[in-house]
Design an enzyme around this catalytic site. Structure first.
Site, PDB file in Angstrom:
ATOM      1  CE  LYS A  20      26.454   0.738 -22.776  1.00 18.39           C
ATOM      2  NZ  LYS A  20      27.700   1.326 -22.416  1.00 18.39           N
ATOM      3  CG  ASP A  53      26.535  -3.297 -22.181  1.00 17.48           C
ATOM      4  OD1 ASP A  53      26.589  -3.413 -20.942  1.00 17.48           O
ATOM      5  OD2 ASP A  53      27.363  -2.650 -22.845  1.00 17.48           O
TER       6      ASP A  53
HETATM    7  P1  ATP Z   1      29.764  -1.741 -25.371  1.00 22.12           P
HETATM    8  O1  ATP Z   1      29.303  -0.354 -25.114  1.00 22.12           O
HETATM    9  O2  ATP Z   1      28.673  -2.781 -25.206  1.00 22.12           O
HETATM   10  O3  ATP Z   1      31.036  -2.102 -24.665  1.00 22.12           O
HETATM   11  P2  ATP Z   1      30.690  -0.787 -27.888  1.00 22.12           P
HETATM   12  O4  ATP Z   1      29.563   0.130 -28.241  1.00 22.12           O
HETATM   13  O5  ATP Z   1      31.929  -0.176 -27.309  1.00 22.12           O
HETATM   14  O6  ATP Z   1      30.139  -1.887 -26.911  1.00 22.12           O
HETATM   15  P3  ATP Z   1      30.271  -2.181 -30.325  1.00 22.12           P
HETATM   16  O7  ATP Z   1      29.783  -1.113 -31.240  1.00 22.12           O
HETATM   17  O8  ATP Z   1      29.281  -3.131 -29.792  1.00 22.12           O
HETATM   18  O9  ATP Z   1      31.130  -1.574 -29.142  1.00 22.12           O
HETATM   19  O10 ATP Z   1      31.437  -2.935 -31.115  1.00 22.12           O
HETATM   20  C1  ATP Z   1      32.486  -3.637 -30.513  1.00 22.12           C
HETATM   21  C2  ATP Z   1      33.042  -4.631 -31.518  1.00 22.12           C
HETATM   22  O11 ATP Z   1      32.084  -5.679 -31.644  1.00 22.12           O
HETATM   23  C3  ATP Z   1      33.201  -4.072 -32.934  1.00 22.12           C
HETATM   24  O12 ATP Z   1      34.474  -3.562 -33.116  1.00 22.12           O
HETATM   25  C4  ATP Z   1      32.906  -5.265 -33.821  1.00 22.12           C
HETATM   26  O13 ATP Z   1      34.093  -5.932 -34.176  1.00 22.12           O
HETATM   27  C5  ATP Z   1      32.105  -6.235 -32.964  1.00 22.12           C
HETATM   28  N1  ATP Z   1      30.680  -6.409 -33.385  1.00 22.12           N
HETATM   29  C6  ATP Z   1      30.030  -7.590 -33.466  1.00 22.12           C
HETATM   30  N2  ATP Z   1      28.749  -7.411 -33.841  1.00 22.12           N
HETATM   31  C7  ATP Z   1      28.561  -6.092 -34.007  1.00 22.12           C
HETATM   32  C8  ATP Z   1      27.451  -5.304 -34.384  1.00 22.12           C
HETATM   33  N3  ATP Z   1      26.277  -5.848 -34.681  1.00 22.12           N
HETATM   34  N4  ATP Z   1      27.601  -3.984 -34.400  1.00 22.12           N
HETATM   35  C9  ATP Z   1      28.795  -3.429 -34.083  1.00 22.12           C
HETATM   36  N5  ATP Z   1      29.900  -4.126 -33.752  1.00 22.12           N
HETATM   37  C10 ATP Z   1      29.785  -5.452 -33.694  1.00 22.12           C
END
Ligand code: ATP
Length: 312
Positions: free
Chosen positions: A10, A146
């Site tokens: 997203k 999210d």
């Molecule tokens: P958001 O946009 O929802 O704030 P994000 O895209 O910035 O999230 P994610 O890729 O979801 O961040 O990752 C954040 C942290 O979550 C990672 O650094 C990791 O430690 C942890 N994590 C737990 N499960 C997962 C997963 N399935 N995929 C990626 N990261 C994960």
């Protein structure tokens, strides 16, 4: 049994962040849109190994970028346990393995973990469900702000922590460049910075709503807004140069995606997006630059997290 589910990344076309609430979350007014970068989650039962109590997940593996936990802290693992716990009868179930193929940047503000949780919920629902829309959305909201959007997809307005969702009318298909950086940004760190800076929230989405109705990329581009952008840029000043470089290379405009550091640029068409992506790669500041479009899908079946295949 082997079930594979897919979930889209997203971005936030608008992200307005209100003050910190008593429960540690912020009140948001956001407009989410899926873009067609995706992860897949495969759930496979281990025949002959029944689980009487504790997690049904025995192992989790990941292919793709580093930084994704391969243990019970992975959001997909937690999603499986959370939905399994909602069964009416707690009879033993076969143990399962999970495998995640990541196409969504990690810690990039593109809801990668949330997408995996949503895909895992769809897989469990296909395996031992149906649990019904209400339960799925309830469990999704418990897992993360999210996750409900990742389950439903499309273009939606989110309020509360982002989990209270209403569909938005959107006529357009938009061409994006997604610029990914080697080092992620932690969402809580960006929110903390935002609290320190104490900017008034922007809860105005009238212009964006009209632009989406029109479906014109220039109007949508002009209405993009992210209250977290200032915080993300102050934590990572080098993003500013890349934002300028993208526009110089032909993008209409660029914005920090969610809590960043990923940047998304809106372009006139796919060819222009390719040129912008190539220019950013040549600039040497980004780890990767993907061309993507959003919303990722308009079909009712595939607009959010959905099942790709089921093998007995
Ligand atoms: P958001 O946009 O929802 O704030 P994000 O895209 O910035 O999230 P994610 O890729 O979801 O961040 O990752 C954040 C942290 O979550 C990672 O650094 C990791 O430690 C942890 N994590 C737990 N499960 C997962 C997963 N399935 N995929 C990626 N990261 C994960």
């Amino acid at each position: 049994m082997k079930i594979t589910a897919k979930a889209w990344a997203k971005t936030n076309l608008h992200l307005g962040v209100g003050p910190l609430r008593g429960d540690g979350f912020h009140d948001l007014l956001t407009v989410f849109q899926t873009i067609d970068l995706f992860d897949t989650v495969t759930l496979e039962t281990i025949e002959g190994e029944m689980v009487e109590e504790g997690s049904v997940v025995k192992r989790l593996s990941v292919t793709g970028p580093r930084g994704v936990p391969e243990d019970a802290t992975n959001l997909a693992w937690r999603a499986v346990d959370a939905l399994v716990a909602r069964r009416a009868e707690q009879t033993p179930l076969p143990a399962v393995t999970l495998h995640i193929e990541k196409g969504i940047p990690v810690a990039g503000g593109m809801a990668g973990g949330s997408a995996d949780a949503a895909a895992a919920l769809r897989a469990v629902d296909a395996w031992i469900g149906p649990f019904g829309r209400e339960t799925l959305l309830e469990v999704a909201a418990e897992l993360g702000s999210d996750v409900p959007f990742c389950l439903l997809g499309g273009t939606m307005r989110g309020t509360g922590r982002g989990e209270l969702l209403v569909d938005m009318l959107n006529r357009g298909k938009y061409h994006w460049v997604v610029a990914v950086f080697a080092k992620g940004l932690s969402t809580p760190t960006v929110f903390r910075k935002h609290d320190q800076l104490d900017w008034p929230p922007n809860f105005e989405i009238e212009e964006l709503s009209e632009a989406l109705l029109e479906g014109d990329y220039i109007s949508v581009g002009a209405a993009l807004h992210n209250d977290l952008q200032i915080s993300a840029l102050s934590l990572r000043p080098e993003l500013r140069t890349v934002l300028t470089d993208g526009v110089r290379a032909g993008a209409f405009t660029g914005i920090v995606s969610g809590s960043g550091p990923t940047l998304v640029f809106i372009c006139e068409n796919a060819t222009e997006a390719r040129d912008v992506a190539d220019a950013l790669i040549d600039g040497g500041q980004v780890l990767a630059a993907h061309v993507a479009s959003g919303p990722a899908s308009r079909s009712a079946r595939t607009r959010g997290a959905h099942i790709l295949s089921i093998e007995d």
